[in-house]
Scaffold this active site. Structure first.
Site, short mmCIF file in Angstrom:
data_model
loop_
_atom_site.label_atom_id
_atom_site.label_comp_id
_atom_site.label_asym_id
_atom_site.label_seq_id
_atom_site.Cartn_x
_atom_site.Cartn_y
_atom_site.Cartn_z
N ARG A 206 43.07 68.57 49.59
CA ARG A 206 42.63 68.38 48.26
C ARG A 206 42.25 69.97 47.86
NH1 ARG A 206 38.75 63.59 46.61
NH2 ARG A 206 39.05 64.97 44.79
N LYS B 162 40.31 76.44 43.27
CA LYS B 162 40.43 74.95 42.67
C LYS B 162 39.40 74.80 41.66
CE LYS B 162 38.30 71.77 45.30
NZ LYS B 162 37.17 70.88 44.58
N ASN B 163 38.05 75.18 42.10
CA ASN B 163 37.01 74.85 41.18
C ASN B 163 36.66 75.87 39.95
OD1 ASN B 163 36.32 72.76 42.97
ND2 ASN B 163 34.72 74.00 43.85
N ARG C 276 26.30 61.46 43.14
CA ARG C 276 27.03 62.50 41.85
C ARG C 276 26.93 61.81 40.44
NH1 ARG C 276 31.38 65.54 44.79
NH2 ARG C 276 31.19 67.15 42.99
N ASP D 107 29.14 74.57 49.26
CA ASP D 107 30.48 74.37 49.87
C ASP D 107 30.91 75.03 50.85
OD1 ASP D 107 32.05 74.18 46.24
OD2 ASP D 107 30.85 72.86 47.57
N CYS E 125 30.67 59.77 46.00
CA CYS E 125 31.76 60.13 46.88
C CYS E 125 30.99 60.38 48.28
CB CYS E 125 32.45 61.71 46.46
SG CYS E 125 31.44 62.82 46.34
C1 EPZ Z 1 30.79 71.73 41.38
O1 EPZ Z 1 30.66 69.98 41.43
C2 EPZ Z 1 32.05 71.77 42.50
N1 EPZ Z 1 33.23 70.81 42.19
C3 EPZ Z 1 31.58 71.17 43.80
O2 EPZ Z 1 32.54 71.60 44.73
C4 EPZ Z 1 30.34 72.08 44.40
O3 EPZ Z 1 29.90 71.70 45.48
C5 EPZ Z 1 29.37 71.87 42.94
O4 EPZ Z 1 29.80 72.17 41.73
C6 EPZ Z 1 27.98 72.72 43.37
O5 EPZ Z 1 28.44 74.01 43.43
C7 EPZ Z 1 33.96 71.40 41.21
O6 EPZ Z 1 33.67 72.51 40.60
C8 EPZ Z 1 35.30 70.59 40.86
P1 EPZ Z 1 26.85 69.88 40.01
P2 EPZ Z 1 29.66 69.36 40.36
O7 EPZ Z 1 27.06 69.26 38.73
O8 EPZ Z 1 30.04 70.09 39.22
C9 EPZ Z 1 23.51 67.00 40.58
C10 EPZ Z 1 34.09 71.05 46.59
O9 EPZ Z 1 33.74 71.01 47.74
N2 EPZ Z 1 24.02 66.29 39.17
O10 EPZ Z 1 26.72 71.44 40.05
O11 EPZ Z 1 29.89 67.85 40.47
C11 EPZ Z 1 24.55 66.59 41.49
O12 EPZ Z 1 24.44 65.27 41.96
C12 EPZ Z 1 33.33 70.61 45.46
O13 EPZ Z 1 35.01 71.95 46.27
C13 EPZ Z 1 22.99 65.35 38.64
O14 EPZ Z 1 22.29 64.81 38.84
O15 EPZ Z 1 28.33 69.72 41.00
C14 EPZ Z 1 24.00 67.40 42.73
O16 EPZ Z 1 23.12 66.94 43.25
C15 EPZ Z 1 32.29 69.61 45.97
N3 EPZ Z 1 23.56 64.89 37.26
C16 EPZ Z 1 23.51 68.74 41.71
O17 EPZ Z 1 23.39 68.36 40.48
C17 EPZ Z 1 24.54 65.45 36.62
O18 EPZ Z 1 24.96 64.82 35.60
C18 EPZ Z 1 24.76 69.81 41.54
O19 EPZ Z 1 25.79 69.19 41.01
C19 EPZ Z 1 25.40 66.28 37.34
C20 EPZ Z 1 25.08 66.83 38.68
#
Ligand code: EPZ
Length: 418
Positions: free
Chosen positions: A396, A22-23, A120, A304, A115
């Site tokens: 999802r 998915k990701n 996020r 995850d 969410c």
């Molecule tokens: C991706 O989300 C995945 N989703 C998530 O999977 C996964 O948990 C996450 O990466 C971490 O591996 C998809 O790929 C669609 P991040 P993403 O940006 O990109 C903070 C699932 O269950 N952050 O790596 O949104 C954020 O709040 C989902 O399949 C900022 O502060 O994750 C988090 O604490 C859930 N500012 C950390 O960074 C930003 O602009 C990591 O988030 C972006 C992120």
């Protein structure tokens, strides 16, 4: 809203064909915005989230056709506004920002909102676009970005690892003038898959999979055919399911090297794990021993898989310390596991789990994708009937879950909510 009735207490034994990731599929689908040529993606899982992304691309004017797990896109985008009512349903919608800016010099994308697992924010996405020369304003709940003369290559340094921000920066930079460098980039296999597809479309990317990615801008991208990598989180979920039900599962189309952190811990809990080039076999050795984990960006233990591992620790021998370092609110599964008799104490981002001989059946509620599946795993270990409500969260990210587990001895039945 559908529920899932689960008769637990039986070991999971057999074979599971792991679906496409998915990701990886979600950012790859956004590449349909970046060329008017035909882009063919294979092994795209049929999930609520991928269907939502396909709908968003159609909203942008892309011709999107799906036949089974093959998605064919053509024509590129004709409008550049991603509205709130679409973006709020799936946070990954923000991944249209980089492609729209790179190809059309403008994008108006709704802020995704938070969410269940956290606020996020998207500040790192915005900073990356600015680092590539875009002018970005936040107004009326929207990201309004412009690059009227096109994007210009530059260095983007991420203060923290972000999968999505790395993906947006990568997609934006491939058509920027000159070279770009992404520093402290995410190293997830899904990033490598995205870069491989972009290179097949004519991009010039090196260093993907390391923390420094270099991109030499090109003038345009052409079509390609690409097969999505298999879903390491789905594979990891079923690996844990085998280990906690005294089972024996072989997971096909999965590569151990994308799950090293989990497989190491599963061996520590007593499971026998054997890897071949396209499959992983997990054989439990009775009740698992407790082990500690701390979630980390790849190649660390995946956030995850944290909820699923916690479900396993609830019936382990001994106590486990589980530290969640990526998201600020990713223990939504704890209250529901407590309802099943688990012994868990949470203090900030750390959960202490004392293993019990067994959990007890109970009606529980799903709250987010991975919390939902952790409740399924817990219910599979329980003799008796458990019922999980709001399982649309499961749809999802897990395709054919009942079918895949049912073929390995589990009894799951989808029921209409009372
Ligand atoms: C991706 O989300 C995945 N989703 C998530 O999977 C996964 O948990 C996450 O990466 C971490 O591996 C998809 O790929 C669609 P991040 P993403 O940006 O990109 C903070 C699932 O269950 N952050 O790596 O949104 C954020 O709040 C989902 O399949 C900022 O502060 O994750 C988090 O604490 C859930 N500012 C950390 O960074 C930003 O602009 C990591 O988030 C972006 C992120």
């Amino acid at each position: 809203m559908d529920g899932l009735k689960i008769e637990g207490g039986k070991p999971l034994r057999g074979d599971i064909m792991i679906s496409g990731a998915k990701n990886a599929a979600l950012p790859l689908l956004c590449l349909g915005l970046m060329t008017s040529d035909k882009l063919v993606l294979k092994n795209v899982p049929r999930l609520a989230d991928t269907m939502l992304m396909e709908g968003l691309l159609r909203h942008h004017g892309v011709t999107v056709c799906r036949e089974g797990e093959i998605v064919t896109m053509q024509g590129g985008a004709t409008q550049f506004d991603a509205p709130y009512d679409l973006v709020r349903k799936m946070r990954a919608s923000v991944l249209v920002l980089g492609p729209l800016l790179a190809c059309y010099g403008e994008a108006r994308v709704s802020l995704p909102g938070g969410c269940a697992i956290g606020t996020r924010p998207v500040d790192l996405h915005i900073r990356a676009m600015q680092g590539l020369g875009a002018v970005v304003e936040l107004a009326d709940g929207y990201i309004q970005a412009r690059a009227s003369k096109g994007l210009s290559g530059g260095q983007v340094v991420f203060p923290m690892v972000s999968v999505g921000a790395t993906e947006n920066a990568l997609m934006a930079s491939v058509l920027a003038r000159g070279t770009s460098e992404l520093v402290n980039a995410a190293r997830e296999p899904e990033i490598i898959d995205l870069a491989n597809c972009l290179n097949a479309m004519g991009a010039k990317i090196t260093g993907h999979g390391t923390d420094t990615i270099k991109i030499e801008g090109v003038t345009d991208l052409h079509g390609a055919t690409h097969s999505v990598i298999s879903d390491r989180i789905e594979a990891g979920t079923f690996a844990i399911a085998a280990a906690m039900t005294d089972g024996d599962l072989t997971l096909h189309h999965s590569q151990g090297h994308n799950l090293d952190a989990l497989l190491m811990v599963l061996r520590e809990t007593g499971a026998t794990v054997t890897e071949s080039d396209n499959a992983i076999r997990i054989v439990a050795n009775g009740r698992p021993a407790a082990a500690d984990i701390t979630t980390d960006p790849f190649p660390g233990f995946p956030t995850d898989l944290q909820a699923q591992f916690m479900a396993m620790m609830c019936i382990a021998r001994g106590s486990s310390r589980i530290s969640e370092t990526i998201f600020e609110n990713r223990f939504m599964h704890v209250p529901e596991l407590l309802r099943m008799g688990a012994d868990i104490q949470v203090d900030g981002g750390v959960a202490m789990v004392r293993g019990r001989d067994a959990l007890s059946p109970a009606p529980v509620m799903a709250t987010d994708l991975r919390a939902s599946v952790s409740l399924v795993l817990a219910a599979l270990t329980v003799t008796g009937t458990s019922q999980i409500s709001r399982i649309y969260h499961l749809d999802r990210g897990y395709s054919k879950l009942e079918e895949k587990l049912g073929k390995c001895g589990a009894t799951l039945q989808r029921v209409k909510a009372a």
